[in-house]
Enzyme design. Structure first.
Site, PDB file in Angstrom:
ATOM      1  CG  ASP A  39      20.026  39.314  -2.238  1.00 10.99           C
ATOM      2  OD1 ASP A  39      20.670  38.293  -1.998  1.00 10.99           O
ATOM      3  OD2 ASP A  39      20.366  39.942  -3.550  1.00 10.99           O
ATOM      4  CG  HIS A 132     -10.868  39.816  10.499  1.00 15.93           C
ATOM      5  ND1 HIS A 132     -11.079  39.628  11.689  1.00 15.93           N
ATOM      6  CD2 HIS A 132     -11.328  40.818   9.862  1.00 15.93           C
ATOM      7  CE1 HIS A 132     -11.586  40.338  12.587  1.00 15.93           C
ATOM      8  NE2 HIS A 132     -11.362  41.201  11.376  1.00 15.93           N
ATOM      9  CE  LYS A 195     -14.461  43.685  21.059  1.00 11.13           C
ATOM     10  NZ  LYS A 195     -13.484  42.948  21.104  1.00 11.13           N
ATOM     11  N   GLY A 227      -4.484  39.228  23.284  1.00 11.23           N
ATOM     12  CA  GLY A 227      -5.064  38.375  24.263  1.00 11.23           C
ATOM     13  C   GLY A 227      -5.654  39.824  25.444  1.00 11.23           C
TER      14      GLY A 227
END
Length: 321
Positions: A39, A132, A195, A227
């Protein structure tokens, strides 16, 4: 370090890194026994006795993130119920780290949820590579060591007899770029790609802050995903007079493959750590180079077991440059 009381396991997706760590420590790597039921449910356990032992698990919650997270949680639970003394996770990549806040209303904070799950499962300590957002450490109530991969990656450039500028791909990565520049040399300059984000996984590059004309450029980031943004940044650097362009990142996700980099004439090389297993890609693509975290992480494990400061590893690294 008492090797008789220490045992190291590898999750299925980190076997190469785990074996390299064990080779550095001259220890045996133990595998995880995994059963997949009809399962789709899984059962993970150890064939080795872990009672009263200090256990280290080398893991990565990279793609497929949900499967790897569940595998890790179940295995940690099995070790806790088998009376392991401590359960230490060497997490080379922390999945969901980019969901560290509510960017909009009614959104979850998945990075905090993952931290809660890991702690409830029974982890004693976590060693993670390049979070991060370093603030994620505050989501935990257990010791967290956030290992800075810049120290490992910088060696690729300290040995090169050429001048270059470290480039941050955005304003948020300026500190990361500055740290790497200072590790390499006090003479290394930094520049910043200006940016703005227009949608998920898509940004618009506006220009370059800093002089990059007639300079070799090294773009430093923590994560390479699709990327597209990195390639756009490299194109802008080339238009502004950059010569050789290298891409350096702690984690190579490459969710859309590596062709985008291999086919980009403006990019000369891409260097990532083995926090995510990309060795098969490296065999196929000439521009991809992988740097092992094992020598550094093995020292971290030894420091933990000897109750010594992990920070001293950084200091000794700088002294040995």
């Amino acid at each position: 370090m008492n090797k008789e009381k220490t045992i190291i396991f590898s999750m299925p997706n980190t076997h190469v890194l785990a074996q390299e760590i064990c080779d550095e420590l001259k220890m045996k790597l133990h595998s995880v026994n995994k059963t997949i039921f009809a399962d789709g449910e899984v059962l993970l356990s150890s064939k080795e006795t872990v009672r009263s032992k200090d256990v280290f698990i080398v893991a990565s919650t990279s793609h497929p993130a949900n499967n790897n997270i569940m595998d890790l949680l179940i295995f940690v639970d099995s070790l806790k119920r088998a009376s392991a003394k401590t359960i230490n996770v060497i997490l080379s990549y922390y999945g969901y780290a980019r969901q560290d806040r509510k960017a909009e209303g009614r959104q979850p904070i998945a990075a905090k949820l993952l931290a809660d799950l890991l702690q409830v499962a029974g982890i004693s300590r976590i060693v993670v590579v390049d979070l991060h957002n370093p603030s994620i450490q505050g989501f935990f109530n257990i010791p967290v060591d956030d290992i800075k991969a810049q120290y490992i990656l910088s060696k690729e450039f300290t040995i090169k007899d050429e001048k270059f500028t470290i480039v941050s791909p955005d304003h948020g990565g300026t500190i990361r770029a500055r740290i790497m520049a200072e590790i390499i040399s006090n003479d290394v300059k930094i520049a910043i790609i200006d940016k703005r984000r227009v949608s998920t996984n898509k940004t618009e590059v506006l220009g370059v802050i800093g002089d990059i004309n007639n300079e070799n450029a090294v773009i430093v980031d923590d994560i390479i995903d699709t990327g597209g943004t990195i390639v756009n940044a490299a194109e802008v650097l080339k238009k502004n007079g950059a010569k050789k362009i290298s891409i350096v990142a702690s984690h190579g996700i490459f969710s859309k493959g590596f062709d985008i980099f291999e086919d980009a004439d403006v990019i000369d090389e891409v260097i990532v750590t083995n926090s995510i297993d990309n060795y098969e890609l490296a065999k196929k693509y000439k521009k991809l180079k992988i740097v092992s975290l094992a020598p550094f992480l093995s020292k971290v494990i030894r420091s933990i077991m000897d109750s010594k400061s992990v920070s001293d590893i950084y200091a000794k690294y700088l002294e040995s440059k």
